[in-house]
Design a protein around this motif. Structure first.
Motif, PDB file in Angstrom:
ATOM      1  N   ARG A 234       0.844  -1.189   0.000  1.00 58.90           N
ATOM      2  CA  ARG A 234       0.000   0.000   0.000  1.00 58.90           C
ATOM      3  C   ARG A 234       0.882   1.243   0.000  1.00 58.90           C
ATOM      4  NH1 ARG A 234      -4.585  -0.522   4.513  1.00 58.90           N
ATOM      5  NH2 ARG A 234      -5.109   1.466   3.514  1.00 58.90           N
ATOM      6  N   SER A 236       0.583   3.989   1.602  1.00 58.77           N
ATOM      7  CA  SER A 236       0.853   4.502   2.954  1.00 58.77           C
ATOM      8  C   SER A 236       1.985   3.722   3.616  1.00 58.77           C
ATOM      9  CB  SER A 236      -0.408   4.421   3.810  1.00 58.77           C
ATOM     10  OG  SER A 236      -0.892   3.076   3.887  1.00 58.77           O
ATOM     11  N   SER A 237       2.049   2.407   3.379  1.00 58.70           N
ATOM     12  CA  SER A 237       3.114   1.585   3.958  1.00 58.70           C
ATOM     13  C   SER A 237       4.459   1.915   3.328  1.00 58.70           C
ATOM     14  CB  SER A 237       2.796   0.098   3.765  1.00 58.70           C
ATOM     15  OG  SER A 237       1.587  -0.261   4.393  1.00 58.70           O
ATOM     16  N   THR A 240       5.775   5.252   4.712  1.00 58.90           N
ATOM     17  CA  THR A 240       6.361   5.099   6.041  1.00 58.90           C
ATOM     18  C   THR A 240       7.713   4.412   5.980  1.00 58.90           C
ATOM     19  OG1 THR A 240       4.164   4.978   7.063  1.00 58.90           O
ATOM     20  CG2 THR A 240       6.013   4.082   8.324  1.00 58.90           C
ATOM     21  N   PRO A 245       6.204   9.588   6.104  1.00 60.14           N
ATOM     22  CA  PRO A 245       4.955   8.970   6.547  1.00 60.14           C
ATOM     23  C   PRO A 245       3.695   9.716   6.138  1.00 60.14           C
ATOM     24  CG  PRO A 245       6.112  10.010   8.383  1.00 60.14           C
ATOM     25  CD  PRO A 245       7.043  10.047   7.221  1.00 60.14           C
ATOM     26  N   ASP A 246       3.794  10.989   5.724  1.00 58.22           N
ATOM     27  CA  ASP A 246       2.629  11.720   5.232  1.00 58.22           C
ATOM     28  C   ASP A 246       2.353  11.260   3.801  1.00 58.22           C
ATOM     29  OD1 ASP A 246       0.964  13.644   3.947  1.00 58.22           O
ATOM     30  OD2 ASP A 246       1.467  15.123   5.472  1.00 58.22           O
ATOM     31  N   GLN A 247       1.266  10.514   3.611  1.00 57.34           N
ATOM     32  CA  GLN A 247       1.005   9.908   2.307  1.00 57.34           C
ATOM     33  C   GLN A 247       0.840  10.950   1.217  1.00 57.34           C
ATOM     34  OE1 GLN A 247      -1.995   6.851   2.314  1.00 57.34           O
ATOM     35  NE2 GLN A 247      -2.420   7.077   0.123  1.00 57.34           N
ATOM     36  N   ASN A 248       0.189  12.054   1.500  1.00 59.93           N
ATOM     37  CA  ASN A 248      -0.005  13.090   0.493  1.00 59.93           C
ATOM     38  C   ASN A 248       1.318  13.720   0.087  1.00 59.93           C
ATOM     39  OD1 ASN A 248      -2.812  12.750   0.428  1.00 59.93           O
ATOM     40  ND2 ASN A 248      -3.109  14.189   2.125  1.00 59.93           N
TER      41      ASN A 248
END
Length: 286
Positions: A234, A236-237, A240, A245-248
């Motif tokens: 994913r 998001s993973s 990180t 770690p901020d997906q945007n």
């Protein structure tokens, strides 16, 4: 004025081609002593802090000191120490003469937990064995002290890992340090753990890679991001895992590097052709 209580103090005679160790000591700073004034030596010195904290001043620079901190000093380098507010520091000191040691730079770095634990075991073993009046030590104690010195000098970049105790080219150490860069650690943390000043570290990294430390880490992050996305992780993973770690923010950063959204790389699998770079140019590394 007496500044230390010696827990172990020995005039040692260990001599190899290009190396002579002449003093090994473990000192605890006396409670009333808050600082060690600037001074220098005619020989090389390694300081390994086993306990306590403070600030080490070396040749005009300053570094935080804690358990596991190593200070490697060539001859003639001014250094001083200011104790922190916690318990009195305990410091291993090794005075030695090393061929061409004046060519090395003073370094402050940190041993990992495993290395520090091993040093403590060796020091305990050495303290249980007598030293002859003329400074001769038994073979086992000599080997332990040489291993301690080797660990400290490797961490400081004075020796190349895998060498048999001879000074090595700094590039070998830098390459090994580069290979172990933690993508999740902030740049300030990477610089601090290296033991070098930021500008000097950037020069070393650029000499080996053609990139500054920040640029090289960004390139490594991009390569790792592509690899993990291709495995179907994913977004998001992946963000990180590479320290963003901020997906945007990660999505915007990834698009700047590749001209593509991260979703275009999801699940491609190893060996699949890369998405076409719509930017029409080379990948940008920031």
């Amino acid at each position: 004025m007496r500044r230390f209580r010696s827990l172990l103090l020995e005039s040692i005679r260990i001599q190899l081609p290009g190396l002579r160790i002449h003093t090994v000591a473990v000192h605890r700073h006396l409670p009333e002593i808050t600082e060690v004034e600037p001074h220098r030596h005619r020989w090389s010195q390694v300081l390994l802090y086993l306990d306590g904290e403070g600030r080490q001043h070396v040749a005009g620079s300053e570094a935080a000191i804690g358990p596991g901190s190593v200070v490697a000093l060539p001859p003639g380098v001014d250094h001083a120490f200011v104790r922190g507010r916690q318990r009195s520091p305990v410091c291993l000191m090794i005075n030695f003469r090393l061929r061409k040691s004046a060519l090395h730079e003073p370094v402050v770095c940190v041993l990992n937990r495993s290395e520090l634990g091993q040093v403590r075991q060796w020091l305990t073993a050495v303290s249980r064995r007598p030293v002859e009046k003329d400074g001769d030590v038994g073979l086992e104690s000599a080997l332990h002290l040489l291993e301690i010195l080797k660990i400290c000098l490797r961490a400081a970049g004075w020796l190349v890992r895998g060498s048999a105790g001879q000074p090595g080219e700094k590039s070998g150490v830098v390459n090994q340090w580069i290979a172990r860069i933690d993508l999740q650690e902030p740049l300030d943390g990477l610089v601090r753990r290296s033991g070098y000043q930021r500008d000097y570290l950037n020069r070393l990294v650029k000499r080996e890679t053609g990139l500054t430390l920040g640029q090289y880490r960004s390139l490594r992050r991009l390569e790792e991001s592509k690899r993990l996305l291709a495995q179907g992780l994913r977004i998001s993973s992946v963000a990180t895992a590479v320290g963003l770690p901020d997906q945007n923010y990660f999505a915007r950063w990834f698009r700047r590097q590749t001209g593509q959204a991260p979703s275009r790389w999801l699940g491609r699998g190893p060996g699949a052709p890369a998405p076409r770079d719509q930017s029409g140019g080379n990948q940008k590394v920031t």
